[in-house]
Design a protein around this motif. Structure first.
Motif, PDB file in Angstrom:
ATOM      1  N   ALA A   1       0.828  -1.207   0.000  1.00 58.38           N
ATOM      2  CA  ALA A   1       0.000   0.000   0.000  1.00 58.38           C
ATOM      3  C   ALA A   1       0.860   1.254   0.000  1.00 58.38           C
ATOM      4  N   LEU A   2       1.996   1.213   0.694  1.00 61.35           N
ATOM      5  CA  LEU A   2       2.891   2.369   0.740  1.00 61.35           C
ATOM      6  C   LEU A   2       3.469   2.653  -0.646  1.00 61.35           C
ATOM      7  N   GLU A   3       3.741   1.605  -1.413  1.00 56.81           N
ATOM      8  CA  GLU A   3       4.248   1.796  -2.768  1.00 56.81           C
ATOM      9  C   GLU A   3       3.209   2.488  -3.646  1.00 56.81           C
ATOM     10  N   LEU A   4       1.921   2.181  -3.422  1.00 58.38           N
ATOM     11  CA  LEU A   4       0.856   2.847  -4.171  1.00 58.38           C
ATOM     12  C   LEU A   4       0.732   4.306  -3.758  1.00 58.38           C
ATOM     13  N   LEU A   5       0.863   4.539  -2.471  1.00 58.53           N
ATOM     14  CA  LEU A   5       0.666   5.892  -1.942  1.00 58.53           C
ATOM     15  C   LEU A   5       1.849   6.799  -2.238  1.00 58.53           C
ATOM     16  N   ILE A   6       3.069   6.241  -2.212  1.00 56.09           N
ATOM     17  CA  ILE A   6       4.286   7.061  -2.374  1.00 56.09           C
ATOM     18  C   ILE A   6       5.109   6.507  -3.533  1.00 56.09           C
ATOM     19  N   PRO A   7       4.829   6.918  -4.760  1.00 50.18           N
ATOM     20  CA  PRO A   7       5.626   6.429  -5.894  1.00 50.18           C
ATOM     21  C   PRO A   7       7.065   6.937  -5.875  1.00 50.18           C
ATOM     22  N   ASP A   8       7.321   8.019  -5.141  1.00 50.20           N
ATOM     23  CA  ASP A   8       8.664   8.591  -5.038  1.00 50.20           C
ATOM     24  C   ASP A   8       9.533   7.686  -4.162  1.00 50.20           C
ATOM     25  N   ALA A   9      10.418   6.894  -4.781  1.00 48.22           N
ATOM     26  CA  ALA A   9      11.210   5.897  -4.053  1.00 48.22           C
ATOM     27  C   ALA A   9      12.091   6.509  -2.957  1.00 48.22           C
ATOM     28  N   PRO A  10      12.808   7.618  -3.206  1.00 46.87           N
ATOM     29  CA  PRO A  10      13.635   8.197  -2.136  1.00 46.87           C
ATOM     30  C   PRO A  10      12.819   8.607  -0.907  1.00 46.87           C
ATOM     31  N   LEU A  11      11.620   9.157  -1.136  1.00 44.16           N
ATOM     32  CA  LEU A  11      10.776   9.530   0.000  1.00 44.16           C
ATOM     33  C   LEU A  11      10.264   8.282   0.705  1.00 44.16           C
ATOM     34  N   ARG A  12       9.863   7.287  -0.068  1.00 41.24           N
ATOM     35  CA  ARG A  12       9.359   6.042   0.518  1.00 41.24           C
ATOM     36  C   ARG A  12      10.435   5.338   1.344  1.00 41.24           C
ATOM     37  N   ALA A  13      11.697   5.490   0.935  1.00 42.52           N
ATOM     38  CA  ALA A  13      12.799   4.839   1.653  1.00 42.52           C
ATOM     39  C   ALA A  13      12.968   5.377   3.067  1.00 42.52           C
ATOM     40  N   LYS A  14      12.406   6.537   3.353  1.00 41.88           N
ATOM     41  CA  LYS A  14      12.493   7.092   4.702  1.00 41.88           C
ATOM     42  C   LYS A  14      11.635   6.302   5.693  1.00 41.88           C
ATOM     43  N   ILE A  15      10.747   5.454   5.158  1.00 48.20           N
ATOM     44  CA  ILE A  15       9.819   4.700   6.006  1.00 48.20           C
ATOM     45  C   ILE A  15      10.200   3.229   5.954  1.00 48.20           C
ATOM     46  N   ARG A  16      10.520   2.657   7.083  1.00 51.83           N
ATOM     47  CA  ARG A  16      10.827   1.229   7.144  1.00 51.83           C
ATOM     48  C   ARG A  16       9.579   0.473   7.584  1.00 51.83           C
ATOM     49  N   VAL A  17       9.202  -0.558   6.812  1.00 51.34           N
ATOM     50  CA  VAL A  17       8.032  -1.371   7.139  1.00 51.34           C
ATOM     51  C   VAL A  17       8.506  -2.754   7.573  1.00 51.34           C
ATOM     52  N   VAL A  18       8.222  -3.120   8.808  1.00 55.91           N
ATOM     53  CA  VAL A  18       8.621  -4.435   9.330  1.00 55.91           C
ATOM     54  C   VAL A  18       7.698  -4.763  10.495  1.00 55.91           C
ATOM     55  N   ASN A  19       7.370  -6.053  10.656  1.00 52.70           N
ATOM     56  CA  ASN A  19       6.502  -6.414  11.772  1.00 52.70           C
ATOM     57  C   ASN A  19       7.279  -6.430  13.087  1.00 52.70           C
ATOM     58  N   VAL A  20       6.552  -6.338  14.178  1.00 54.83           N
ATOM     59  CA  VAL A  20       7.154  -6.151  15.499  1.00 54.83           C
ATOM     60  C   VAL A  20       8.110  -7.284  15.852  1.00 54.83           C
ATOM     61  N   ASP A  21       7.684  -8.534  15.647  1.00 51.88           N
ATOM     62  CA  ASP A  21       8.531  -9.664  16.031  1.00 51.88           C
ATOM     63  C   ASP A  21       9.837  -9.690  15.238  1.00 51.88           C
ATOM     64  N   ALA A  22       9.760  -9.387  13.940  1.00 52.41           N
ATOM     65  CA  ALA A  22      10.975  -9.397  13.114  1.00 52.41           C
ATOM     66  C   ALA A  22      11.950  -8.315  13.571  1.00 52.41           C
ATOM     67  N   LEU A  23      11.428  -7.150  13.930  1.00 49.39           N
ATOM     68  CA  LEU A  23      12.293  -6.071  14.395  1.00 49.39           C
ATOM     69  C   LEU A  23      12.941  -6.431  15.735  1.00 49.39           C
ATOM     70  N   ALA A  24      12.162  -6.994  16.656  1.00 49.37           N
ATOM     71  CA  ALA A  24      12.714  -7.404  17.946  1.00 49.37           C
ATOM     72  C   ALA A  24      13.804  -8.450  17.749  1.00 49.37           C
ATOM     73  N   ASN A  25      13.547  -9.386  16.854  1.00 54.25           N
ATOM     74  CA  ASN A  25      14.525 -10.433  16.574  1.00 54.25           C
ATOM     75  C   ASN A  25      15.827  -9.827  16.068  1.00 54.25           C
TER      76      ASN A  25
END
Length: 709
Positions: free
Chosen positions: A315-339
């Protein structure tokens, strides 16, 4: 410069047009920037209600309907329909400007005149009228046209109002629906009127001289998308449903694009109210406001499972086609980040113990070794819901701790026995080099807490209701306290894992920065009404010391009633389900727009086999068949966060929904048994509200006790 407006609802209608017609629509309107309406061959009609409404030829059989004033370079695309239907629609409708919001509206004058005539002949008694509690002055303040007041005054019930929904101006229907749902005039003003004017202050509107339509369309953003060129038109028409999904209603936009919150903020609301879309737009807003030297991944957008994280990423790719701006947002689930955080600290991969059956077996073995008459399920829940939840690190702390929400009282001696079992369990895990997911989150929080440098500038959390306190402590520690630190989206009516939290006890304060969405933009009124009735006797907490409510929760869409179907046998239920899916596909629904939800995966695999044998493509979520664009089949848990045009919820039998093995025996813990039942009920509610247009609930043998509505 010419401007073309497209109404949000047109996007859904456009998605259903045949591909050649879609292509031709783009060809016709792709040149709007270069031509005035005369160049676009807009045709005037004989005796229209509104002479500004014209039609345009799309192909031999289809016509577009366009609002095009005589002056100015703005156009509003309203419809693409069969030739005769387009002419009839154009002749009966009129465009007006709402007196409260100054935004554009459409009304079916012919239908409203007929309705007014019919209610005059059957005027209900005063005490039977729907809006006796609201004065004419309040109604007109909220934007109700004075000429519609006699009609409005004669509405006898919500069904009467709903019957005229498609004829009433959209903004005015929203106002009336809010009042009918029990909101006060001031609440309706804040949620349906003020949000329009707040979003489009006069300073943001720069129309050409005399271009009144441009002004009205600018004030209608949230209902109308304004396009400035053919490239933008091509982009939105190439993915109309996706564009519709990330479209913001003004009430949502007010929350997502507020310049700044003084601390953590939260948005709640029932299914389909747009919480996830608001979270996505909030992440975009925060990304735009980052310092120029902010690194990639400075904003965390997270949720509780990897499947939902993948959906957020798409959904973020649809909302933000600008790749450099989108790169400012990291998408990861909670368990994967904790790991990742714990793994980086230890320098080695973590072995995660995931099977609940194996975990319970360990608890049972430890209790037997210690000679304790404590149930394995009880021990596991006590560890997760009291000890890990409160981060208790000593027997003394556990002895003093509150066990609110646990149904079985424990004496000091019994608490000491539980602590011995916990020490034995955690020692076994440590000796084996194994972890549970919640242990990893707890360890990640401990690693982060002493740090002065935090990994993220902002954290945006979706589906927050299913996170454990240990996960919340980690999230709190990921970002320094301050303005816009945490943005939280969730709905405790959809809590399926039973973790109860009080945010304020975790150092997260949202007082004065909490918002509730009430309007469902995904599911029809009929499906929503039936599904909500499942929860009519439930009042879950709101994660902040209060009670959550669905009061005023309503849908803007209409459709057929949910279908309930029982069969004598399992094979009979599957055969009937296959026939229904074939019927949906024959009616023009794509296979990938159909979802089948089951309580356990084996039934889903049997349904998948039957669908494949009938020649239909399938995609079984969470299995080797999880790729491809077929009918999506998955457990009710896997369906969380997804949506489909049509949904079949299968296998809702007594003993399966609720699933007996998912319930704590009442003799072990009566309160936990009640909580488990609520979790199973919420799970059914979640599965049913994945449907946008059609819902079918089926069973074989005796139906689920939840279906005794």
């Amino acid at each position: 410069m010419a401007t073309l407006g497209i109404h949000k609802d047109f996007l859904l209608e456009f998605a259903k047009l045949e591909k050649p017609v879609q292509k031709r629509v783009h060809e016709v309107f792709g040149k709007f920037r270069e031509h005035r309406h005369a160049g676009l061959h807009l045709e005037k009609l004989e005796n229209p209600r509104d002479p500004r409404i014209r039609t345009i030829r799309v192909n031999k059989f289809m016509r577009g309907v366009v609002l095009a004033p005589d002056t100015g370079d703005s156009f509003l695309l309203l419809k693409v329909m069969a030739h005769d239907d387009a002419i009839a629609w154009a002749l009966s409708h009129r465009a007006t400007v709402n007196s409260a919001t100054q935004g554009i509206e459409l009304r079916d004058d012919v239908a409203l005149e007929h309705a007014a005539a019919s209610v005059r002949s059957a005027t209900p008694a005063v005490d039977e009228r729907l809006f006796t509690h609201v004065s004419d002055k309040e109604l007109t303040r909220l934007g109700i046209d004075p000429d519609l007041l006699p009609l409005v005054r004669n509405f006898s019930d919500e069904a009467h109002l709903d019957a005229l929904r498609k004829f009433l101006p959209e903004q005015q229907y929203d106002v009336l629906a809010g009042l009918a749902a029990g909101l006060t005039p001031d609440e309706v003003w804040r949620e349906s009127v003020a949000v329009q004017t707040e979003h489009t202050p006069d300073a943001e509107i720069h129309p050409s001289i005399g271009d009144e339509l441009a002004v009205a369309m600018a004030r209608s953003q949230g209902r109308i998308a304004l396009l400035s060129g053919p490239e933008e038109l091509l982009d939105i028409l190439s993915r109309p449903f996706d564009a519709w999904r990330v479209f913001l209603h003004p009430s949502q936009r007010r929350i997502a694009y507020r310049p700044s919150y003084s601390g953590s903020a939260r948005v709640t609301g029932g299914p389909g109210t747009g919480k996830t879309v608001v979270a996505l737009h909030r992440a975009l807003h925060l990304a735009r406001r980052l310092p120029t030297d902010a690194p990639d991944g400075a904003i965390l957008l997270t949720t509780y499972t990897k499947d939902l994280a993948a959906d957020l990423r798409g959904a973020l790719e649809l909302l933000i086609p600008d790749a450099p701006l989108r790169a400012k947002i990291r998408v990861v689930n909670v368990d994967a980040l904790a790991n990742q955080l714990v793994r980086e600290d230890r320098g080695t991969p973590l072995a995660i113990l995931t099977g609940q059956k194996e975990i319970h077996t360990r608890w049972k073995r430890i209790a037997q070794r210690l000679g304790l008459d404590l149930n394995d399920v009880f021990l596991d829940q006590e560890w997760r819901q009291v000890i890990l939840a409160q981060d208790l690190r000593s027997p003394e702390a556990y002895l003093k701790a509150s066990r609110s929400g646990r149904g079985t009282p424990l004496s000091p001696l019994r608490r000491a026995q539980v602590w011995r079992a916990v020490e034995g369990f955690t020692r076994e895990l440590r000796d084996a080099g194994e972890w549970t997911f919640l242990q990893v989150s707890a360890e990640a929080a401990r690693l982060l807490e002493p740090r002065t440098d935090r990994p993220f500038h902002h954290v945006v959390i979706d589906e927050a209701q299913d996170l454990h306190p240990a996960q919340w402590r980690m999230l709190r520690a990921l970002v320094p306290e301050g303005p816009d630190d945490l943005f939280i989206a969730g709905d405790t009516h959809q809590r399926i894992y039973g973790y109860k939290v009080a945010l304020r006890n975790l150092g997260i304060t949202v007082t004065g920065r909490s918002h509730r969405l009430r309007v469902n933009y995904r599911t029809t009124h009929e499906i929503l009404q039936w599904s909500t009735a499942l929860l009519s006797n439930e009042k879950p907490d709101d994660m902040d010391g209060g009670t959550a409510s669905l009061a005023g929760f309503r849908s803007v869409l209409r459709g057929g009633q949910p279908e309930l179907h029982g069969s004598e046998s399992r094979s009979g239920e599957i055969a009937d389900l296959v026939a229904k899916v074939e019927q949906w596909v024959a009616g023009g629904v794509e296979a990938g727009e159909i979802g089948v939800a089951v309580r356990y995966l084996q039934l889903g695999k049997e349904i998948a086999q039957a669908l494949e044998e009938s020649g239909l493509p399938v995609c079984v979520l969470g299995s080797s068949q999880s790729t491809g664009d077929g009918v999506r089949i998955g457990t009710m848990h896997r369906m969380k966060g997804l949506e489909f045009r049509c949904v079949a919820v299968a296998g809702t039998n007594d003993g399966t929904v609720p699933l007996a093995s998912a319930l704590t025996p009442p003799e072990v813990d009566a309160q936990q048994h009640r909580d488990d039942l609520l979790g199973e009920l919420n799970l059914l509610f979640v599965a049913c509200t994945r449907a946008r247009e059609a819902l079918r609930v089926s069973w074989h043998g005796a139906p689920s006790p939840f279906l005794a509505l």
